[in-house]
Design a protein around this motif. Structure first.
Motif, short mmCIF file in Angstrom:
data_model
loop_
_atom_site.label_atom_id
_atom_site.label_comp_id
_atom_site.label_asym_id
_atom_site.label_seq_id
_atom_site.Cartn_x
_atom_site.Cartn_y
_atom_site.Cartn_z
N MET A 1 -21.66 58.85 21.52
CA MET A 1 -20.30 58.34 21.99
C MET A 1 -20.61 57.49 23.40
SD MET A 1 -19.96 62.28 23.65
CE MET A 1 -18.47 61.92 24.77
N LEU A 2 -22.04 57.16 23.58
CA LEU A 2 -22.33 56.16 24.97
C LEU A 2 -22.41 54.81 24.08
CD1 LEU A 2 -25.00 58.08 26.84
CD2 LEU A 2 -22.59 57.86 27.47
N GLY A 3 -21.88 54.84 22.91
CA GLY A 3 -22.32 53.42 22.26
C GLY A 3 -20.81 52.47 22.59
N GLU B 1 -14.78 53.13 24.39
CA GLU B 1 -14.31 52.53 25.50
C GLU B 1 -14.30 53.43 26.74
OE1 GLU B 1 -11.03 49.31 26.91
OE2 GLU B 1 -10.59 50.59 25.10
N ASP B 2 -14.10 54.63 26.63
CA ASP B 2 -13.96 55.45 27.75
C ASP B 2 -15.35 55.81 28.75
OD1 ASP B 2 -11.42 55.81 27.44
OD2 ASP B 2 -11.67 57.88 26.13
N GLU C 1 -14.46 45.34 20.60
CA GLU C 1 -15.76 46.15 20.40
C GLU C 1 -16.86 44.87 20.41
OE1 GLU C 1 -14.48 50.14 17.73
OE2 GLU C 1 -15.66 48.54 16.87
N LEU C 2 -16.70 43.91 19.76
CA LEU C 2 -17.79 42.92 19.71
C LEU C 2 -18.27 42.42 20.93
CD1 LEU C 2 -19.52 40.84 17.91
CD2 LEU C 2 -17.59 39.43 17.76
N ASP C 3 -17.25 42.31 21.89
CA ASP C 3 -17.55 42.02 23.40
C ASP C 3 -18.56 42.80 23.85
OD1 ASP C 3 -17.32 40.27 25.75
OD2 ASP C 3 -16.26 41.99 26.29
#
Length: 548
Positions: free
Chosen positions: A519-521, A525-526, A284-286
């Motif tokens: 949900m685009l944040g 991941e999807d 997530e950080l990446d």
């Protein structure tokens, strides 16, 4: 022989009793309780807890999601909590107990569902927003709203299958200073809910596989209307037609003129420490870094004011700025946080600049006053023959956590309004002190002030001599950088002292985040893309200084 006789008597009595119960329930067309009596005209049914038998037409089948179906007769409707086989349009007779299930008047503990005949698919009642009459009269009704509706909220689209919509355009926060009214907002808005309570779930209401932007539109909706905590919710029975009518943001920030640009950006908790407010793991950080760097690289600003950086010395600020320098090839550097109280709050503010365009004058100055949990941070810059001081601040949030007494919600301005107003007045004192210490009258105050444009803290600042550059340069319909509860407003500011105002060439938001679905944040991941869109929950603000 005596035992046999008793058994026969008991059998007859039991059989007669069961037959009577079934025959009453199954007697289609005979006396039944009217749905209007079950609903009543108040928040809860006057028959709550009582067993009733009703007869009505099935209008919608949500057994796979809500665990039941809706029925309607004579302009009144009811939810039936049952998995009995039904078909929309059927006339059914239902016996059960009246209960309020999550504030929805329902029939529960169903004893019998009898099919009284197949019918035509029901026709919805055509209505417009705002709805007229009391809530109970509309609860569970099958309706059609035949007008263009604007999408106002998508925060719960992924997790809850919900989308906020409104008649007559988007909603603005009532205290934004743009003329909105809270009662009008409530009357003309409702929430679409897909009625799916099962996992795993797929987000509904997409446009070509992507979530809509706020400001996109829907050409009418058909479904079941319910009340949810004083607000309207509609469970669609037909897939609504969504249209991508909202303007998409440009690939680059808006032009604000001038020789120098200051950008203000709330980066939504950039933390190197995993598992706290920011990224939960390294992946997530990446993803978060890539989105932030894509955004900051596009800025072409001279000075960056950053909000919601992890308060762990200069570690997180240094990490982000060093990566920005490598990403762009430009000499970005940060202003040290010397003098900041590292233990007061998990997040802090920070300043960065391009050393090939501007240079610092003197040392950074902070205000250690105890009224601030996140001390404001200031630095004077020189660009050619021009000098100016930038102050970045982050005032107390509207969250009601730990709020008591006068700090609870005040005149619709959110909790801690009194404290934010005190902080605003202290900022005026801090700016006066800065002007005295540096000899520089040109001061630009930027940051997330957690107050909308018409609220007390902003009035305190403008009454104290500062000019709100957003109110001065941004059209009213674009005056927002954040969306909460479906209402848009601006919490991100640039305010200038009187000597600097005449040198301001423009101010504008880059609308890449507030209207984009959460949900685009970086957490999803999807749908993830290493782009500026939804790199934060706030839109960045740009200010141009000094005419060319």
């Amino acid at each position: 022989m005596r035992h046999t006789a008793i058994f026969i008597v008991l059998f007859v009595i039991t059989a007669c009793t069961d037959t009577t119960t079934r025959s009453v329930a199954a007697s289609c067309g005979t006396s039944a309780t009217a749905l209007a009596e079950v609903q009543g005209d108040r928040g809860t049914s006057p028959l709550e807890g009582r067993s009733v038998t009703v007869e009505a037409t099935v209008t919608a089948d949500f057994r796979d999601g809500l665990g039941g179906f809706f029925i309607e007769a004579d302009g009144d409707a009811l939810f039936v909590s049952s998995d009995a086989e039904v078909v929309v349009g059927d006339l059914v007779r239902v016996s059960g107990v009246v209960r309020e299930i999550e504030r929805l008047t329902s029939l529960d503990d169903i004893d019998d569902v009898t099919h009284c005949g197949a019918g035509r698919p029901p026709s919805p009642t055509k209505v417009g927003l705002p709805l007229r009459g009391h809530i109970e009269g509309w609860e569970s009704r099958f309706i059609h709203i035949d007008e263009r509706l604007t999408i106002t909220k998508s925060y719960d689209l992924d997790d809850e299958g919900q989308l906020g919509i409104a008649a007559n355009g988007r909603l603005f926060a009532p205290t934004n200073g743009t003329g909105a009214d809270s009662r009008d907002n409530l009357r003309r808005s409702l929430t679409l809910d897909d009625g799916n309570r099962r996992e795993p779930r797929t987000a509904p209401y997409l446009i070509d596989g992507q979530p809509p932007r706020l400001g996109d539109t829907i050409d009418g909706v058909t479904g079941i209307l319910v009340e949810d905590d004083g607000e309207w919710m509609l469970h669609p029975t037909q897939s609504p037609t969504l249209r991508a009518t909202a303007e998409r943001p440009s690939a680059t920030p808006p032009a604000v003129g001038g020789r120098f640009t200051v950008a203000n950006f709330n980066v939504q908790n950039y933390f190197l420490t995993l598992g706290e407010r920011g990224a939960q793991d390294r992946a997530e950080l990446d993803r978060q870094r890539k989105k932030l760097l894509a955004t900051l690289s596009a800025f072409d600003a001279d000075v960056l004011a950053l909000v919601e950086i992890e308060n762990r010395r200069d570690d997180a600020l240094e990490d982000l700025v060093d990566r920005l320098a490598k990403e762009t090839g430009h000499p970005w550097t940060y202003v040290p946080g010397t003098g900041l109280d590292w233990m007061r709050d998990p997040i802090r503010v920070g300043l960065a600049y391009r050393s090939d365009r501007v240079e610092t004058v003197g040392k950074p100055i902070n205000d250690p006053d105890s009224v601030f949990r996140r001390p404001p941070h200031a630095q004077t810059f020189k660009a050619g023959d021009e000098t100016f001081t930038v102050v970045v601040a982050h005032l107390k949030s509207k969250s009601c956590r730990d709020a008591t007494g006068a700090e609870k919600n005040h005149h619709g301005q959110g909790c801690w309004n009194h404290l934010r107003t005190k902080q605003a007045r202290r900022l005026l004192d801090f700016i006066d002190r800065l002007q005295g210490q540096t000899g520089e009258s040109n001061v630009l105050l930027v940051g997330d002030l957690n107050a909308y444009g018409g609220e007390d803290p902003i009035r305190a600042l403008t009454d104290g001599g500062l000019t709100d550059l957003v109110a001065q340069h941004v059209p009213a319909n674009e005056r927002y950088s954040f969306v909460y509860g479906g209402a848009a407003g601006y919490l991100d500011y640039a305010l200038a002292t009187s000597s600097l105002v005449r040198s301001v060439t423009g101010a504008a938001f880059w609308p890449i985040n507030a209207d984009a679905a959460a949900m685009l944040g970086y957490r999803n991941e999807d749908l993830y893309a290493p782009s500026p869109e939804r790199s934060s929950d706030h839109d960045p603000l740009f200010v141009g200084l000094f005419r060319k």
